[in-house]
Design a protein around this motif. Structure first.
Motif, PDB file in Angstrom:
ATOM      1  N   GLU A   1     -36.024  38.381  -3.449  1.00 39.67           N
ATOM      2  CA  GLU A   1     -37.184  38.383  -2.566  1.00 39.67           C
ATOM      3  C   GLU A   1     -37.810  39.773  -2.483  1.00 39.67           C
ATOM      4  OE1 GLU A   1     -39.958  37.005   0.357  1.00 39.67           O
ATOM      5  OE2 GLU A   1     -38.702  35.977  -1.115  1.00 39.67           O
TER       6      GLU A   1
ATOM      7  N   TYR B   1     -34.209  32.779   1.113  1.00 38.73           N
ATOM      8  CA  TYR B   1     -35.504  32.745   1.792  1.00 38.73           C
ATOM      9  C   TYR B   1     -36.281  31.514   1.315  1.00 38.73           C
ATOM     10  CZ  TYR B   1     -34.526  37.728   2.625  1.00 38.73           C
ATOM     11  OH  TYR B   1     -33.958  38.922   2.990  1.00 38.73           O
TER      12      TYR B   1
ATOM     13  N   LYS C   1     -40.066  29.480   1.992  1.00 39.77           N
ATOM     14  CA  LYS C   1     -41.375  29.531   2.644  1.00 39.77           C
ATOM     15  C   LYS C   1     -41.450  28.494   3.769  1.00 39.77           C
ATOM     16  CE  LYS C   1     -43.452  32.670   0.055  1.00 39.77           C
ATOM     17  NZ  LYS C   1     -43.888  33.971   0.617  1.00 39.77           N
ATOM     18  N   ARG C   2     -41.965  28.926   4.902  1.00 35.76           N
ATOM     19  CA  ARG C   2     -42.003  28.089   6.098  1.00 35.76           C
ATOM     20  C   ARG C   2     -42.708  26.742   5.867  1.00 35.76           C
ATOM     21  NH1 ARG C   2     -41.282  29.523  11.037  1.00 35.76           N
ATOM     22  NH2 ARG C   2     -41.279  31.721  10.434  1.00 35.76           N
TER      23      ARG C   2
ATOM     24  N   ASP D   1     -35.447  32.784  12.196  1.00 33.81           N
ATOM     25  CA  ASP D   1     -36.775  32.160  12.199  1.00 33.81           C
ATOM     26  C   ASP D   1     -37.716  32.997  13.059  1.00 33.81           C
ATOM     27  OD1 ASP D   1     -38.957  30.576  12.097  1.00 33.81           O
ATOM     28  OD2 ASP D   1     -38.030  28.788  12.975  1.00 33.81           O
TER      29      ASP D   1
ATOM     30  N   LYS E   1     -43.401  35.597  10.365  1.00 33.54           N
ATOM     31  CA  LYS E   1     -43.060  35.803   8.956  1.00 33.54           C
ATOM     32  C   LYS E   1     -43.239  34.506   8.172  1.00 33.54           C
ATOM     33  CE  LYS E   1     -40.119  39.815   9.363  1.00 33.54           C
ATOM     34  NZ  LYS E   1     -38.870  40.474   8.940  1.00 33.54           N
TER      35      LYS E   1
ATOM     36  N   SER F   1     -41.523  33.268   5.738  1.00 32.79           N
ATOM     37  CA  SER F   1     -40.304  32.612   5.256  1.00 32.79           C
ATOM     38  C   SER F   1     -39.271  32.469   6.366  1.00 32.79           C
ATOM     39  CB  SER F   1     -39.683  33.402   4.100  1.00 32.79           C
ATOM     40  OG  SER F   1     -40.531  33.424   2.983  1.00 32.79           O
TER      41      SER F   1
ATOM     42  N   THR G   1     -35.196  32.508   6.975  1.00 32.67           N
ATOM     43  CA  THR G   1     -34.040  33.105   6.320  1.00 32.67           C
ATOM     44  C   THR G   1     -32.780  32.316   6.644  1.00 32.67           C
ATOM     45  OG1 THR G   1     -35.056  35.289   6.517  1.00 32.67           O
ATOM     46  CG2 THR G   1     -32.697  35.218   6.046  1.00 32.67           C
TER      47      THR G   1
ATOM     48  N   GLY H   1     -31.681  36.783  -1.484  1.00 34.77           N
ATOM     49  CA  GLY H   1     -31.745  38.156  -1.008  1.00 34.77           C
ATOM     50  C   GLY H   1     -30.745  39.032  -1.728  1.00 34.77           C
TER      51      GLY H   1
END
Length: 663
Positions: A169, A254, A256-257, A278, A282, A284, A286, A312
């Motif tokens: 990431e 990670y 993407k939301r 969360d 951001k 993403s 984690t 990560g």
């Protein structure tokens, strides 16, 4: 009463200096010299002056093994551009590298080659010994990891025969290979994004291949403690420790939301034990796992659900072996046979091999390496580029810590090994862009620069860039289009301090002595202000050298030399205007002390020119010795009555410009 005396830094009684090893498939480009070797050589030369040349060993060498070398060699053979053996190919590059380093006035005690001559034999012995010690004490493990296979060419692909996108990431690497990217990030092959075979251009398959791995992930807590200690107790560069810290995080994924907006709870139920971070702002979410196995299981879940993700930075097992035919054979253990060392691990301990090889080459017992790598009175300094922090700052430290933990009687060779002090530099950019021999922006070769600048002009410039703080662009005007050139050439700015300002001052001292004092350094008391200025310059220089702040050293020299020159010009004008012989004598007495101090400080940076000044002063090498750094020039003259400086002919330069700059 308060003591205002400055506390001076302490240096080790012995030191080993190493510089990153260039690959054996190329000549040196400017980044090798300007980004690492100039700094390492300057520090090695300083320490020789500071603690005695017999107490310093400066080693480096050509990194002979690895897939890039093999791939380049085969390519040249296929194109009928090289007709010798692989060893011939490596040797030709090694010889060119060595020759260029000598042209840049590098003072290596040994520039060896990991795959050539006696150093190669010793390096193989060291490699096998380290492997056996790690294996016998339970620090190694077999892992069946996926390796890329080109179904069209029907061959397993080595690391550099696969190119894709780095899975880490935030990484913006221009190239990612099988298990490492050009920014030094490590990952498992099955994490590489969009891999392509460089042989066929097709997407390769993954086939499980067994190799030996060092259990690096088990050293996470120890490395954290060490990093914390270095932050609080050492002068290690901050960006080094911050980079190391980034890799000491738990295994993370990670996502993407927007991929999880409607089904986060459902996805979580399918994952192994984890926690999430969360943060609404951001993009993403984690996912944090306790160990690598859980993270890898989660990766399978995300793959099955068609959810894209990035991993990560974290510690993963560090691969020791591979199946590249050009390499050092790994001892056969259990069912694993016919493996060779992966180039990165064996290059990390190569400086130990080269230290042994050097000691043997000067008639000493190679086992005396322990006096340099284990003694409490000795320190090892490794100068590296920022892309290699993972390997030297984490993998090397982990393996050396493991070797230190071995307590059986037969392992005394390793249990006290000193952990090296790392001095990483940021990138030297070329025309504001990152340049490497594997990138689209081709940097000039180091030797090519010597057609336009002297070695000492370049040494001054590279030291002035401040690579300890940030990446800096190297912008030589000779490589610019005429219409893009604005103002003076920045490469010459710091060199001009020597070729113009200091050169004029030294010549003026000599010519004045010859004209008025029969080529003698006139005897007299040096003004207190001159003595104090010299002392402060020495102390500031020493502090910055201790901290490896080379750009600040250049500032100190600039301030001191210009102050000396201003003193000379202003006062000698008065002496000449008033025909004041006493003032003329006093100015010369003071100026010679300044010259004596300045050339001692400049000696590690511009050694050949400083040697010329010393010879014209008719002094021996005691002038470089820091035991006498605050002494006057008279204390360096054995027989003042008969002492004379060497006669200086007109238009002789001590610090010369490049011949092209006189046009």
């Amino acid at each position: 009463m308060k003591d205002n005396r400055r506390r001076r830094p302490e240096f080790p009684k012995k030191a080993v200096i190493t510089a990153g090893m260039p690959y054996g498939n190329k000549e040196l480009h400017f980044g090798h010299v300007g980004g690492v070797f100039v700094h390492a050589d300057t520090y090695a030369r300083f320490l020789r002056d500071r603690i005695g040349k017999e107490n310093v060993i400066f080693v480096s060498g050509t990194d002979c093994y690895g897939s890039p070398i093999l791939a380049n060699y085969k390519k040249l053979v296929d194109e009928n551009k090289f007709d010798g053996s692989l060893e011939d190919y490596v040797r030709s590059n090694h010889d060119k590298q060595k020759e260029v380093l000598e042209k840049y006035e590098m003072s290596l005690n040994l520039y060896a080659a990991s795959g050539l001559d006696r150093a190669s034999e010793i390096h193989e012995e060291v490699s096998i010994d380290i492997f056996n010690k790690l294996y016998e004490n339970g620090y190694l493990t077999q892992l069946s990891s996926p390796q890329f296979y080109d179904p069209e060419k029907k061959v397993l692909l080595n690391g550099r025969q696969v190119i894709g996108k780095c899975p880490i990431e935030g990484c913006n690497s221009d190239k990612a290979y099988a298990d490492e990217c050009s920014m030094g990030h490590m990952y498992m092959p099955n994490e590489l994004i969009d891999p392509k075979s460089t042989l066929s251009g097709k997407t390769p398959e993954l086939r499980d291949v067994k190799n030996w791995y060092f259990k690096l992930e088990e050293y996470n807590d120890i490395l954290k403690d060490r990093n914390k200690y270095l932050k609080e107790k050492s002068n290690s560069r901050k960006f080094l420790l911050n980079t190391i810290e980034e890799f000491l995080k738990p295994p993370i994924i990670y996502v993407k939301r927007k991929q999880l907006e409607d089904n986060l709870s459902d996805v979580q139920e399918k994952l192994p034990k984890h926690s999430i971070i969360d943060e609404p702002k951001k993009p993403s979410i984690t996912f944090v796992f306790d160990n690598l196995d859980d993270r890898d299981e989660a990766r399978k879940v995300f793959d099955k659900l068609g959810i894209r993700f990035r991993t990560g930075k974290t510690l993963v097992p560090f691969r020791l072996s591979g199946n590249v035919e050009w390499g050092i054979d790994v001892p056969d253990k259990e069912e694993l046979e016919d493996l060779t060392f992966w180039v990165w691990p064996e290059s990390l301990w190569a400086p130990i091999s080269f230290t042994k090889a050097y000691l043997e080459s000067i008639g000493k017992d190679k086992d005396e390496w322990k006096d340099w790598w284990q003694s409490k009175d000795s320190k090892v300094y490794q100068f590296i580029g920022e892309d290699n922090i993972y390997f030297y700052g984490i993998a090397e430290m982990g393996m050396f810590l493991a070797l230190r933990n071995i307590n059986d009687e037969e392992s005394l060779d390793w249990e006290n090994i000193n952990l090296p002090h790392l001095i990483p530099n940021n990138h030297v950019l070329f025309m504001d862009k990152k340049a490497s021999s594997s990138s689209d922006i081709k940097p000039p070769m180091a030797e090519e620069l010597l057609s336009h600048y002297t070695a000492e002009q370049l040494r001054m410039h590279f030291l002035s860039l401040g690579l300890a703080k940030k990446s800096v662009s190297f912008t030589p005007q000779v490589f610019m289009k005429e219409e893009d050139r604005q103002g003076p050439d920045t490469v010459l700015k710091d060199g001009n301090l020597l070729t113009n300002v200091f050169n004029r001052l030294i010549r003026s001292c000599f010519y004045t002595s010859q004209k008025y004092f029969d080529s003698k350094i006139p005897e007299g008391d040096i003004d207190e202000k001159i003595l104090e200025d010299a002392k402060q310059a020495v102390l500031n220089y020493e502090k910055h050298m201790y901290n490896h702040d080379f750009h600040r050293i250049i500032y100190v020299l600039d301030d001191y030399i210009r102050k000396l020159n201003k003193y000379w010009v202003n006062n000698m004008k008065k002496a000449e205007a008033n025909e004041d012989d006493e003032l003329r004598k006093q100015v010369l007495v003071n100026a010679f002390h300044g010259v004596r101090t300045a050339i001692t400080l400049i000696h590690p940076i511009a050694p050949d020119s400083c040697k010329m000044v010393r010879e014209y002063l008719n002094l021996d090498e005691k002038i470089w010795n820091w035991d006498y750094i605050f002494e006057t020039i008279y204390s360096l003259i054995d027989d003042y009555v008969n002492h004379k400086i060497k006669f200086l002919e007109p238009r002789i330069d001590f610090f010369e410009k490049h011949e092209s700059q006189y046009k």
